[in-house]
Design an enzyme around this catalytic site. Structure first.
Site, PDB file in Angstrom:
ATOM      1  N   MET A 115       0.820  -1.212   0.000  1.00  0.00           N
ATOM      2  CA  MET A 115       0.000   0.000   0.000  1.00  0.00           C
ATOM      3  C   MET A 115       0.855   1.265   0.000  1.00  0.00           C
ATOM      4  O   MET A 115       0.716   2.148   0.847  1.00  0.00           O
ATOM      5  CB  MET A 115      -0.946  -0.021   1.209  1.00  0.00           C
ATOM      6  CG  MET A 115      -1.794  -1.273   1.303  1.00  0.00           C
ATOM      7  SD  MET A 115      -2.770  -1.581  -0.190  1.00  0.00           S
ATOM      8  CE  MET A 115      -3.984  -0.288  -0.041  1.00  0.00           C
ATOM      9  N   HIS A 134      -4.204  -5.366  -9.735  1.00  0.00           N
ATOM     10  CA  HIS A 134      -5.136  -4.285  -9.412  1.00  0.00           C
ATOM     11  C   HIS A 134      -6.558  -4.798  -9.600  1.00  0.00           C
ATOM     12  O   HIS A 134      -6.864  -5.376 -10.648  1.00  0.00           O
ATOM     13  CB  HIS A 134      -4.868  -3.093 -10.331  1.00  0.00           C
ATOM     14  CG  HIS A 134      -5.739  -1.908 -10.049  1.00  0.00           C
ATOM     15  ND1 HIS A 134      -5.611  -1.157  -8.901  1.00  0.00           N
ATOM     16  CD2 HIS A 134      -6.751  -1.344 -10.766  1.00  0.00           C
ATOM     17  CE1 HIS A 134      -6.509  -0.179  -8.929  1.00  0.00           C
ATOM     18  NE2 HIS A 134      -7.212  -0.277 -10.042  1.00  0.00           N
TER      19      HIS A 134
END
Length: 226
Positions: A115, A134
């Protein structure tokens, strides 16, 4: 799985996994920040799945020393490393992370719920060798909260995307995509459940295709007259 890639960036790096009978598995550094479900799926794929004999996980790395994914990887006997990112400037942190990861000599850096937005200080040393997954079509939605985006917009389907990482946000060349059927998914948790099931299978297969493609390119170049 639909393979969409221009693999040119990958081929230009001339990755070598050994020649002939001595050809070695690709060395994967997996980066995560949380629970590590994609990491666990990839680790399993190297042991008994599509990545068996093609790849090995040489380190699982996190910017959060208390990430559950690190604990899970260690419990399975996988080398782990961490470097806290809190309070660090991005470029300086990324330079230190690169120095740490280079000790493991990875062929591919595999983002699995990492992240952080990577700076050029991280991307350039591993250019063309950083892979991300993704949970959306990157042409339609970039950044965080992709499953929330699909759920809130009541999409009948979404796409999981595996792509090379460049210096933009989810803008790198697409390697593979797979559709997730969201019809009847009436909670965000159900959207996530369906999406993760596809993620765990697609990522391993896309990496296997990428490694095999690189090996095929090596063999083709080796057969050319000099």
């Amino acid at each position: 799985m639909k393979l969409l890639a221009s693999f040119e960036q990958f081929k230009q790096n001339s990755l070598s996994f050994g020649e002939g009978k001595e050809r070695r598995p690709a060395r994967l550094a997996i980066l995560l920040s949380g629970r590590g479900s994609n990491m666990l799926a990839l680790l399993e794929a190297t042991k008994t799945g599509v990545l068996h004999g093609l790849a090995e996980v040489v380190v699982v790395f996190s910017n959060k020393p208390d990430a559950f994914g690190l604990e899970a990887a260690a419990a399975l006997g996988c080398p782990i490393a961490s470097l806290p990112s809190q309070g660090r400037k991005r470029e300086a942190y990324d330079a230190d992370a690169v120095a740490l990861l280079q000790q493991y000599q990875p062929d591919l850096v595999v983002l699995a719920g990492y992240m952080r937005i990577l700076s050029p200080a991280f991307i350039q040393p591993f250019a063309g060798r950083i892979i991300n997954i993704h949970p959306a079509d990157t042409h339609q939605h970039q950044g965080l909260h992709a499953y929330e985006w699909a759920f809130e917009n009541k999409l009948p389907e979404t796409k999981i995307t595996v792509h090379l990482v460049d210096e933009g946000l989810d803008t790198g060349p697409i390697l593979a995509q797979q559709t997730v059927d969201l019809r009847g998914a009436d909670t965000l948790q159900e959207v996530e459940r369906r999406g993760l099931a596809v993620e765990h299978e697609l990522y391993a297969r896309a990496l296997a295709e990428l490694i095999n493609h690189g090996r095929h390119a090596e063999r083709s170049e080796a057969s050319l007259p000099h």
